[in-house]
Design a protein around this motif. Structure first.
Motif, short mmCIF file in Angstrom:
data_model
loop_
_atom_site.label_atom_id
_atom_site.label_comp_id
_atom_site.label_asym_id
_atom_site.label_seq_id
_atom_site.Cartn_x
_atom_site.Cartn_y
_atom_site.Cartn_z
N GLU A 1 -5.14 90.58 90.36
CA GLU A 1 -5.76 91.90 90.09
C GLU A 1 -5.99 92.05 88.60
N THR A 2 -4.96 91.70 87.82
CA THR A 2 -5.07 91.86 86.36
C THR A 2 -6.23 91.03 85.81
N PHE A 3 -6.43 89.86 86.40
CA PHE A 3 -7.47 88.98 85.87
C PHE A 3 -8.84 89.66 85.93
N PHE A 4 -9.02 90.51 86.95
CA PHE A 4 -10.32 91.16 87.09
C PHE A 4 -10.42 92.49 86.35
N THR A 5 -9.55 92.68 85.37
CA THR A 5 -9.69 93.86 84.51
C THR A 5 -10.56 93.48 83.32
N PRO A 6 -11.18 94.49 82.66
CA PRO A 6 -12.12 94.21 81.57
C PRO A 6 -11.56 93.30 80.48
N VAL A 7 -10.28 93.42 80.15
CA VAL A 7 -9.70 92.61 79.08
C VAL A 7 -9.89 91.12 79.38
N TYR A 8 -9.50 90.74 80.59
CA TYR A 8 -9.57 89.32 80.92
C TYR A 8 -10.99 88.87 81.22
N LEU A 9 -11.79 89.75 81.80
CA LEU A 9 -13.18 89.37 82.06
C LEU A 9 -13.91 89.12 80.75
N ARG A 10 -13.59 89.95 79.75
CA ARG A 10 -14.18 89.77 78.44
C ARG A 10 -13.79 88.42 77.85
N MET A 11 -12.49 88.12 78.02
CA MET A 11 -11.97 86.85 77.53
C MET A 11 -12.69 85.67 78.23
N THR A 12 -12.88 85.83 79.54
CA THR A 12 -13.57 84.79 80.32
C THR A 12 -14.98 84.61 79.79
N PHE A 13 -15.64 85.75 79.60
CA PHE A 13 -17.00 85.70 79.09
C PHE A 13 -17.03 85.00 77.73
N ASN A 14 -16.09 85.39 76.85
CA ASN A 14 -15.99 84.76 75.53
C ASN A 14 -15.83 83.26 75.62
N SER A 15 -14.92 82.84 76.49
CA SER A 15 -14.66 81.41 76.65
C SER A 15 -15.93 80.67 77.02
N PHE A 16 -16.62 81.23 78.02
CA PHE A 16 -17.84 80.58 78.48
C PHE A 16 -18.91 80.60 77.40
N TRP A 17 -19.01 81.74 76.73
CA TRP A 17 -20.04 81.88 75.70
C TRP A 17 -19.84 80.87 74.58
N TYR A 18 -18.60 80.76 74.09
CA TYR A 18 -18.34 79.82 73.00
C TYR A 18 -18.47 78.38 73.47
N ALA A 19 -17.98 78.11 74.67
CA ALA A 19 -18.11 76.75 75.21
C ALA A 19 -19.58 76.38 75.34
N PHE A 20 -20.38 77.38 75.77
CA PHE A 20 -21.82 77.15 75.89
C PHE A 20 -22.44 76.87 74.52
N LEU A 21 -22.08 77.71 73.53
CA LEU A 21 -22.62 77.53 72.18
C LEU A 21 -22.28 76.14 71.65
N ILE A 22 -21.00 75.77 71.79
CA ILE A 22 -20.54 74.49 71.26
C ILE A 22 -21.30 73.35 71.95
N THR A 23 -21.45 73.45 73.28
CA THR A 23 -22.14 72.40 74.03
C THR A 23 -23.61 72.32 73.62
N ALA A 24 -24.24 73.49 73.54
CA ALA A 24 -25.67 73.52 73.24
C ALA A 24 -25.93 72.95 71.85
N ILE A 25 -25.14 73.38 70.87
CA ILE A 25 -25.36 72.90 69.50
C ILE A 25 -25.08 71.39 69.44
N SER A 26 -24.00 70.96 70.10
CA SER A 26 -23.69 69.52 70.12
C SER A 26 -24.85 68.73 70.68
N LEU A 27 -25.41 69.24 71.79
CA LEU A 27 -26.50 68.53 72.45
C LEU A 27 -27.72 68.42 71.53
N VAL A 28 -28.05 69.54 70.89
CA VAL A 28 -29.24 69.56 70.02
C VAL A 28 -29.08 68.58 68.86
#
Lengths: 265, 351
Positions: free
Chosen positions: A43-70
């Motif tokens: 239940e806690t995982f689906f609260t805004p705090v953790y969802l934000r964290m999840t989003f952050n993780s994905f966003w940064y992982a995406f940025l790192i991957t995309a820049i690395s690829l380019v």
């Protein structure tokens, strides 16, 4: 029967260090901080705090991957054209042999207020800048650390590419760009996928860099797992986050799974 | 300039770094609608010529003209030639249809036209119904045809073929030789075919260029080259032959194997040292009294249509004979030949 005997060390290893830990993590995720069986962590995982964290993780992982690829794709392409391939390749692999923490500390020195980069910025008149503990430095250092893992599979894929296919595309009227888009890139896609896997998945759970380089300004799921296990001692919550991380990773593995083009002559 | 000429090489040299040139000051012209073969051993420069025409490489020296326009720096994608590669170079990520359609899609041709043309090209090479197949599902001979369809669908002025039959087995190769020759007749475009197989060259070509060490040794019709090789290299490369040294005593008189013979060649200096070629099928088994040469049979091989006899004369010269008559090993026999069978060539320096 002898043949199966050779597999015993492997199965022991997998059992002890892969399957058992996964079972343990899943098991722990069903206990709250008091040690009672419950689904509260989920239940806690689906609260805004953790969802934000999840989003952050994905966003940064995406940025790192995309820049690395380019950066990695053209580098790998250039590499296949150079004369001393093996030497250049070695120079790219070399930093991966150095411990990650050592490299992080090295960047602390470089990016610090009195570090080499700021001295340079000062001399060319831009002035000292806050480099450490920013999103920029976090992504920069992560890309630096992960880029060899992107270059290698792409380089291998490009090396395997039959050069007469490029001649054939040009012969059929394709410009250099069209040749890249229609032949070179599709045929090296397996390498790109492998590279993205090798960068995206570890970036999802980065945690030391977030503290050392980003000064906890970037909180990812990796950081949260570490904090729950070591600081708040809420193993249940930490395990729950780990479960979600594993699901995400498995999902990515399936999504980027290799499709074989069949046998080439 | 003659408007039948499509391609013209003007003193073209190709050299990599400081190595010996792979193509050394070569000039020739290629005419519309003919089947040309570049023939020679590996490293003779035949593939280099093809790659220069295709535009994959640029000449170090000299000029290449296409319809009398200099094309030295025109990139491959802007040339009206298409290539069938030695390893076919079919795109493994595309199916048969998409492989053939590749060039048309780049030209941004309307979909319906692409569909029609690809179908037509596949029908041309007897591959109707294979449109949706993956490349790895096709056999060697079928891939070969896809590669040809992919090239001809673009209606090039010149089709370049880089040893396209070398990967096929003997039976399929012979079939494809017929098919290619037939295809060229039906399309009416110029084919430039590269091979190291002299039989292939003789069977298919209107004109053969025999290349050696970056130079054209001889160009001519298959018959010219077979019957009148200009030197030892060409004679040796084109078919089996007996090549021995001799002396041109006077016009129409040549001496070899310590005897003088009447021949049809003239125009050499008196007592000039020359090379003599007599084809094995021009030598006829006969009795010692009737023979012009007296030889001893050293070995006999049955070759199906004929026997292949290896004989030696008293001076140690080897004579290869193709004959439907049989002789036994150790037999003393005579060999007869007509004056026309003697081909006199200038001696090539040091070869």
């Amino acid at each position: 029967m002898r043949r199966y005997a050779y597999a015993i060390p492997y199965w022991l290893w997998i059992g002890l260090f892969v399957i058992a830990p996964i079972i343990l993590i899943v098991y722990y995720s069903f206990f709250d901080i008091e040690g009672h069986f419950s689904l509260v962590n989920y239940e806690t995982f689906f609260t805004p705090v953790y969802l934000r964290m999840t989003f952050n993780s994905f966003w940064y992982a995406f940025l790192i991957t995309a820049i690395s690829l380019v950066i990695a794709y053209p580098t790998a392409y250039l590499l296949t054209k150079t004369k001393h391939k093996q030497l250049w390749l070695l120079l790219i692999i070399l930093p991966t042999w150095v411990n990650l923490l050592l490299k992080a500390y090295a960047f602390l020195g470089l990016f610090g207020t009195y570090g080499a980069v700021n001295v340079l910025l000062e001399t060319i008149g831009i002035g000292t800048k806050q480099l450490l503990f920013t999103d920029f430095s976090f992504v920069f250092v992560s890309v630096y650390i992960f880029i060899p893992f992107m270059i290698l599979p792409i380089f291998n894929a490009l090396e395997k590419l039959n050069p007469s296919l490029i001649d054939a595309a040009r012969d059929l009227g394709a410009s250099e760009w069209t040749t890249f888009r229609r032949v070179i890139f599709p045929l090296t896609l397996d390498g790109v996928k492998a590279g993205c896997q090798a960068v995206f998945i570890p970036s999802l759970s980065l945690f030391m860099l977030t503290r050392l380089i980003a000064g906890n300004r970037v909180i990812t799921l990796g950081t949260a797992v570490e904090q729950h296990f070591l600081v708040t001692q809420n193993w249940g919550m930490g395990a729950t986050i780990a479960v979600f991380l594993m699901i995400a990773m498995a999902g990515i593995m399936i999504l980027t799974g290799n499709k074989k083009w069949g046998v080439r002559q | 300039m003659d408007d039948r000429v499509i391609i013209r090489f003007d003193h073209v040299t190709k050299q990599y770094d400081h190595d010996l040139p792979v193509l050394d000051d070569v000039s020739f012209e290629i005419e519309r609608g003919k089947f040309y073969t570049l023939l020679g051993p590996s490293g003779c420069g035949k593939t280099t010529i093809l790659r220069l025409i295709a535009g994959f490489i640029e000449p170090t020296k000299g000029d290449i003209y296409f319809h009398e326009k200099r094309i030295n720096n025109v990139p491959a994608n802007k040339r009206q030639v298409n290539t069938v590669f030695q390893d076919y170079a079919l795109f493994p990520h595309l199916n048969v249809f998409e492989n053939v359609a590749f060039g048309l899609r780049i030209k941004k041709m309307p979909k319906a036209d692409i569909e029609r043309k690809v179908k037509e090209a596949l029908r041309f090479v007897n591959l109707e119904g294979y449109e949706q197949r993956a490349i790895h599902e096709m056999s060697g001979g079928q891939r070969q045809r896809v590669a040809i369809a992919r090239a001809i669908v673009n209606e090039p002025d010149v089709l370049l073929l880089d040893e396209p039959l070398s990967a096929l087995d003997l039976k399929l190769r012979t079939e494809m030789q017929y098919e290619l020759r037939e295809l060229q007749r039906r399309l009416g475009i110029t084919f430039i075919f590269v091979t190291h197989d002299q039989e292939e060259a003789l069977a298919m070509s209107d004109e053969i260029f025999v290349l050696n060490k970056g130079k054209i040794e001889q160009r001519g019709t298959p018959k010219d080259i077979y019957d009148e090789p200009v030197n030892r290299f060409v004679a040796d490369f084109i078919g089996e032959s007996n090549i021995i040294s001799g002396t041109m005593i006077d016009d129409f008189v040549v001496e070899f194997a310590n005897q003088q013979f009447t021949c049809v060649d003239h125009g050499f200096a008196k007592n000039e040292r020359v090379d003599i070629v007599i084809r094995p099928e021009d030598l006829e088994l006969t009795t010692i009294e009737h023979g012009k040469l007296h030889v001893r049979v050293d070995s006999v091989l049955f070759r199906g249509v004929h026997y292949e006899l290896c004989c030696y004369d008293a001076y140690g010269n080897e004579w290869l004979v193709h004959s439907t008559k049989k002789a036994e090993i150790g037999d003393e026999i005579g060999l007869h030949f007509e004056p026309e069978a003697i081909h006199v060539m200038k001696q090539s320096g040091g070869e």
